[in-house]
Structure formats: structure tokens, C-alpha cells
Scaffold this active site. Structure first.
Site, PDB file in Angstrom:
ATOM      1  N   ASP A  32       0.771  -1.065  -0.028  1.00 26.14           N
ATOM      2  CA  ASP A  32      -0.124  -0.025   0.119  1.00 26.14           C
ATOM      3  C   ASP A  32       0.948   1.226  -0.012  1.00 26.14           C
ATOM      4  O   ASP A  32       2.091   1.116   0.172  1.00 26.14           O
ATOM      5  CB  ASP A  32      -0.878   0.125   1.247  1.00 26.14           C
ATOM      6  N   LYS A  65      -3.492   3.272  -2.318  1.00 26.02           N
ATOM      7  CA  LYS A  65      -4.561   4.114  -2.470  1.00 26.02           C
ATOM      8  C   LYS A  65      -4.369   5.474  -1.575  1.00 26.02           C
ATOM      9  O   LYS A  65      -4.356   5.262  -0.284  1.00 26.02           O
ATOM     10  CB  LYS A  65      -5.940   3.421  -1.894  1.00 26.02           C
ATOM     11  N   MET A 105      -7.763   9.014   9.302  1.00 32.45           N
ATOM     12  CA  MET A 105      -8.173   9.663   7.905  1.00 32.45           C
ATOM     13  C   MET A 105      -9.323  10.588   7.801  1.00 32.45           C
ATOM     14  O   MET A 105     -10.156  10.668   7.254  1.00 32.45           O
ATOM     15  CB  MET A 105      -8.665   8.500   6.918  1.00 32.45           C
TER      16      MET A 105
END
Length: 259
Positions: free
Chosen positions: A45, A67, A182
Site C-alpha cells: 500500500d 490508495k 483519515m
């Protein structure tokens, strides 16, 4: 021929969902390090640190499936299919995820699809950034005087998810410490929701960016000031937010960051 033997012929290898930890290479588990050193394929990732990637077997095939907000190297469905395909021809396939695979890492989704496809799969837990970044910033998530409970919540939910709205009212009153993953992009909305639910504007909040890495940064404020501070300093993702009285400990403990 038995089903087990058929499956063994169909799939040569095994997939390991490995937690890379938050970035400091000293925080990766011995099991994870061993798998990286002997892997045939590593699908990693975006938030996996260069120091962790340097541990990968030089002969291994390395694939970036990262991502980030608005930038996807591979779609989730493509990543899952890639794991299935690679397991047919390789003995050790590592799916390397920042933090822990089962903490906002979609590890549960990927593991379920692999099990459904009949592929041997194992999870290797990692240290999640919500714990490690706070610790490196001198913010203990629990403290005898300030907090005996912690809530971990995502500030960025998946589109199309069943019941896609976080119950911020429940989050505001559910524990003394709130850790948000996030959440920088949606911080104004999150602050509004928490204060509307009853949290004081004077509640301390700490943001930790690139936690445990050499470039780690912190921004300390209150729910009243933090959005303006972020705009003024252009403080951005990737970062976690810690909300609660424990953030007061940053002033005392921040000078003791591990080296």
C-alpha cells in the site's frame, strides 16, 4: 482425487495479510520481517514506508497497490483478483498494509474473498498508527487522571457502505479519548458534529502527521481553534487526530520521542 488435493494443485501458494506498522522499521514484527525477506510477491500500500520496503527480498516481484485520496494505483477489486492470480504461481504472496490489516485496512474484506476463492490465507497483525503515532507524540491514549476508555473511528468512510454515517453523537459521549483515522479532509465537519453533540470547544485535540517517521509533525489545539490552525499551517494527511484531555500530556512528554 480429494478436494484438498485439487485445491493444492490449483493454488501453489499462500497469501499473508501483513501489517507493516506505522512507518518506523523498528516497529514491524519479527514474523512480518521474515515473510518480507522470503516473499515471492509483495503487493503493498501507499503508506508503507521506504524503510519497510527495503526489507523485501530483492528477488521478489513488488507491486504498488496504494490508495490515497483521489489517487488509486489499483481498484480494490483488482487488488483482490491480483492476490488470487499470484497465489496460483507463487509460494509466498505478501499483501503488505500500513498499520494493521484489520484496523481500517480492508484486511477483513480481502481475507474473506481469498477464503471464498479457496486460497490459504493468514493475517499477521501490525502496530496501528492510532496507537503508535500518539505514543511518539507524547500522548498516552489512557491515563489514570484523564481517560480510562478509547474509541477508534474513521473520518473517511467508504462510498456506498451500508449505514455510511458515523454516529458522531454517540462517539462524542462514548469514551474519554477519541482517535480519528483519515479525518483531516473532513475535519471541519467532524469538529462541528462533535461540538454540536456536546463536546466543549475547549476540548484538546492533537494531530499527528507521518507518525513514527523522521518527518513526524504535530499540531496541538482545541476544537475551537484546530480548523483554523490546519488552514493556516496547511497541515495535511496522512494524519491521525486524538481528542480528549490526554492531549494535555503532549506538553510534558513530547520531548521523549523514541529515536
Amino acid at each position: 482425487m480429494s478436494r484438498t488435493l485439487i485445491e493444492r494443485e490449483k493454488y501453489l501458494g499462500k497469501v499473508y495479510l501483513v501489517g507493516a506498522g506505522p512507518g518506523d522499521p523498528g516497529l514491524i514484527t519479527l514474523k512480518a520481517k521474515g515473510l518480507l525477506e522470503c516473499a515471492d510477491v509483495v503487493i503493498y500500500d501507499a503508506l508503507v514506508s521506504p524503510a519497510i520496503l527495503a526489507m523485501i527480498n530483492p528477488q521478489a516481484e513488488q507491486i504498488n497497490a496504494g490508495k490515497r485520496m483521489g489517487r488509486h494505483s489499483l481498484l480494490q477489486e483488482e487488488t483482490t483478483q491480483l492476490l488470487i492470480d499470484k497465489a496460483q504461481d507463487n509460494a509466498i504472496v505478501v499483501r503488505l498494509k500500513g498499520g494493521d490489516p484489520f484496523i481500517f485496512g480492508r484486511g477483513g474484506e480481502e481475507m474473506a474473498e481469498l477464503v471464498k476463492a479457496g486460497i490459504p490465507v493468514e493475517v499477521v497483525p501490525g502496530i496501528t498508527s492510532g496507537i503508535a503515532a500518539a505514543a511518539y507524540a507524547g500522548i498516552p491514549l489512557t491515563h489514570r487522571l484523564y481517560s480510562s476508555s478509547v474509541t477508534f473511528v474513521t473520518g473517511h468512510e467508504a462510498a456506498g457502505k451500508y449505514k455510511p454515517i458515523v454516529n458522531w453523537n454517540a462517539i462524542a459521549h462514548g469514551s474519554e479519548t477519541i482517535v480519528i483515522y483519515m479525518g483531516i479532509h473532513n475535519l471541519p465537519y467532524i469538529v462541528e458534529q462533535l461540538t454540536t453533540a456536546g463536546l466543549s470547544l475547549e476540548t484538546p485535540i492533537g494531530l499527528v502527521r507521518w507518525g513514527t517517521r523522521p518527518e513526524q509533525e504535530e499540531l496541538i489545539g482545541t476544537l475551537k481553534t484546530i480548523v483554523e490552525q490546519v488552514e493556516h499551517t496547511r497541515f495535511g494527511a496522512p494524519a491521525i487526530a486524538v481528542i480528549g484531555s490526554v492531549v494535555k500530556m503532549h506538553e510534558i512528554l513530547s520531548g521523549c520521542r523514541p529515536v
